[in-house]
Design an enzyme around this catalytic site. Structure first.
Site, PDB file in Angstrom:
ATOM      1  N   GLY A  46     -53.537 -78.534   8.434  1.00 49.05           N
ATOM      2  CA  GLY A  46     -52.875 -79.561   9.225  1.00 49.05           C
ATOM      3  C   GLY A  46     -52.012 -78.927  10.298  1.00 49.05           C
ATOM      4  O   GLY A  46     -51.607 -77.761  10.180  1.00 49.05           O
ATOM      5  N   GLN A  51     -45.324 -78.123  16.407  1.00 50.98           N
ATOM      6  CA  GLN A  51     -45.770 -76.737  16.202  1.00 50.98           C
ATOM      7  C   GLN A  51     -46.437 -76.149  17.436  1.00 50.98           C
ATOM      8  O   GLN A  51     -46.608 -74.937  17.529  1.00 50.98           O
ATOM      9  CB  GLN A  51     -46.744 -76.651  15.019  1.00 50.98           C
ATOM     10  N   CYS A  89     -47.582 -72.719   5.850  1.00 50.99           N
ATOM     11  CA  CYS A  89     -47.416 -73.391   7.139  1.00 50.99           C
ATOM     12  C   CYS A  89     -47.841 -72.433   8.246  1.00 50.99           C
ATOM     13  O   CYS A  89     -47.464 -71.259   8.206  1.00 50.99           O
ATOM     14  CB  CYS A  89     -45.953 -73.796   7.323  1.00 50.99           C
ATOM     15  N   LEU A  90     -48.580 -72.938   9.217  1.00 48.54           N
ATOM     16  CA  LEU A  90     -49.019 -72.075  10.325  1.00 48.54           C
ATOM     17  C   LEU A  90     -47.828 -71.539  11.119  1.00 48.54           C
ATOM     18  O   LEU A  90     -47.946 -70.516  11.795  1.00 48.54           O
ATOM     19  CB  LEU A  90     -49.966 -72.843  11.255  1.00 48.54           C
ATOM     20  N   HIS A 131     -46.202 -82.696   4.242  1.00 48.74           N
ATOM     21  CA  HIS A 131     -45.806 -81.493   4.991  1.00 48.74           C
ATOM     22  C   HIS A 131     -45.823 -81.759   6.501  1.00 48.74           C
ATOM     23  O   HIS A 131     -44.859 -81.462   7.210  1.00 48.74           O
ATOM     24  CB  HIS A 131     -46.773 -80.362   4.628  1.00 48.74           C
ATOM     25  N   GLU A 132     -46.922 -82.340   6.980  1.00 49.79           N
ATOM     26  CA  GLU A 132     -47.054 -82.550   8.428  1.00 49.79           C
ATOM     27  C   GLU A 132     -46.079 -83.623   8.916  1.00 49.79           C
ATOM     28  O   GLU A 132     -45.499 -83.493  10.001  1.00 49.79           O
ATOM     29  CB  GLU A 132     -48.493 -82.916   8.801  1.00 49.79           C
ATOM     30  N   HIS A 135     -42.694 -82.277   9.551  1.00 56.66           N
ATOM     31  CA  HIS A 135     -42.550 -81.574  10.832  1.00 56.66           C
ATOM     32  C   HIS A 135     -42.028 -82.510  11.927  1.00 56.66           C
ATOM     33  O   HIS A 135     -41.311 -82.071  12.831  1.00 56.66           O
ATOM     34  CB  HIS A 135     -43.899 -81.010  11.299  1.00 56.66           C
TER      35      HIS A 135
HETATM   36 NI    NI Z   1     -46.408 -76.672   8.718  1.00 61.09          NI
END
Ligand code: NI
Length: 155
Positions: A46, A51, A89-90, A131-132, A135
């Site tokens: 995701g 991000q 997480c990216l 999670h997303e 953000h």
């Molecule tokens: Ni993330």
């Protein structure tokens, strides 16, 4: 489509509250297309717009059961049952931690045309939704982690 740069945890943009999308135009579609390309290139599950440095309530997800786009997403219902699993997480590359998330959630979101759609996510998908969406409110999983994994615990 174009790849966008994924910012990492030190970037203050990740701590801001994203704005609701009001206009469903080519600019939004370009953002979604770029986020999709960036997600697959990074091999993530995701990606949220902050991000890539854009403070809009936009998320793209693919946990392996199909690609979805969420604009202005909200969790409308969640299980009382909790799951405790590893999460990454990216924007926090190379690290993983155990978080407590609902076992399932119901998410209401708009698609790229502005039409409202309802999604249910269980297990990994529920974690990914939570999670997303976090953000979009400036929250990272490392804020709520139960414990970070040691390098030898990571497969
Ligand atoms: Ni993330």
């Amino acid at each position: 489509m174009a790849l966008r740069k994924i910012v990492t945890k030190e970037d203050p943009v990740l701590r801001k509250i994203s704005r609701k999308v009001e206009v469903f135009d080519k600019r939004l579609w370009d953002l979604l297309d770029d986020m999709k390309e960036t997600l697959y290139k990074a091999e993530g599950a995701g990606l949220a717009a902050p991000q890539v440095g854009v403070l809009k309530r936009v998320v793209v997800i693919d946990v392996g059961d199909g690609y979805i786009e969420l604009v202005n997403p909200e969790i409308t219902e969640k299980s009382e049952e909790i799951q405790e699993e590893a999460e990454g997480c990216l924007s926090v590359p190379g690290e993983y931690g155990i978080t407590r998330r609902p076992k399932w959630v119901i998410v209401k979101a708009q698609n790229r045309e502005g039409k409202w759609v309802i999604y249910k996510g269980e297990d990994l998908k529920a974690r990914c939704f939570c999670h997303e969406l976090d953000h979009l409110d400036g929250t990272l999983y490392i804020d709520k982690v139960v414990r970070m994994l040691e390098p030898d615990e990571v497969e």
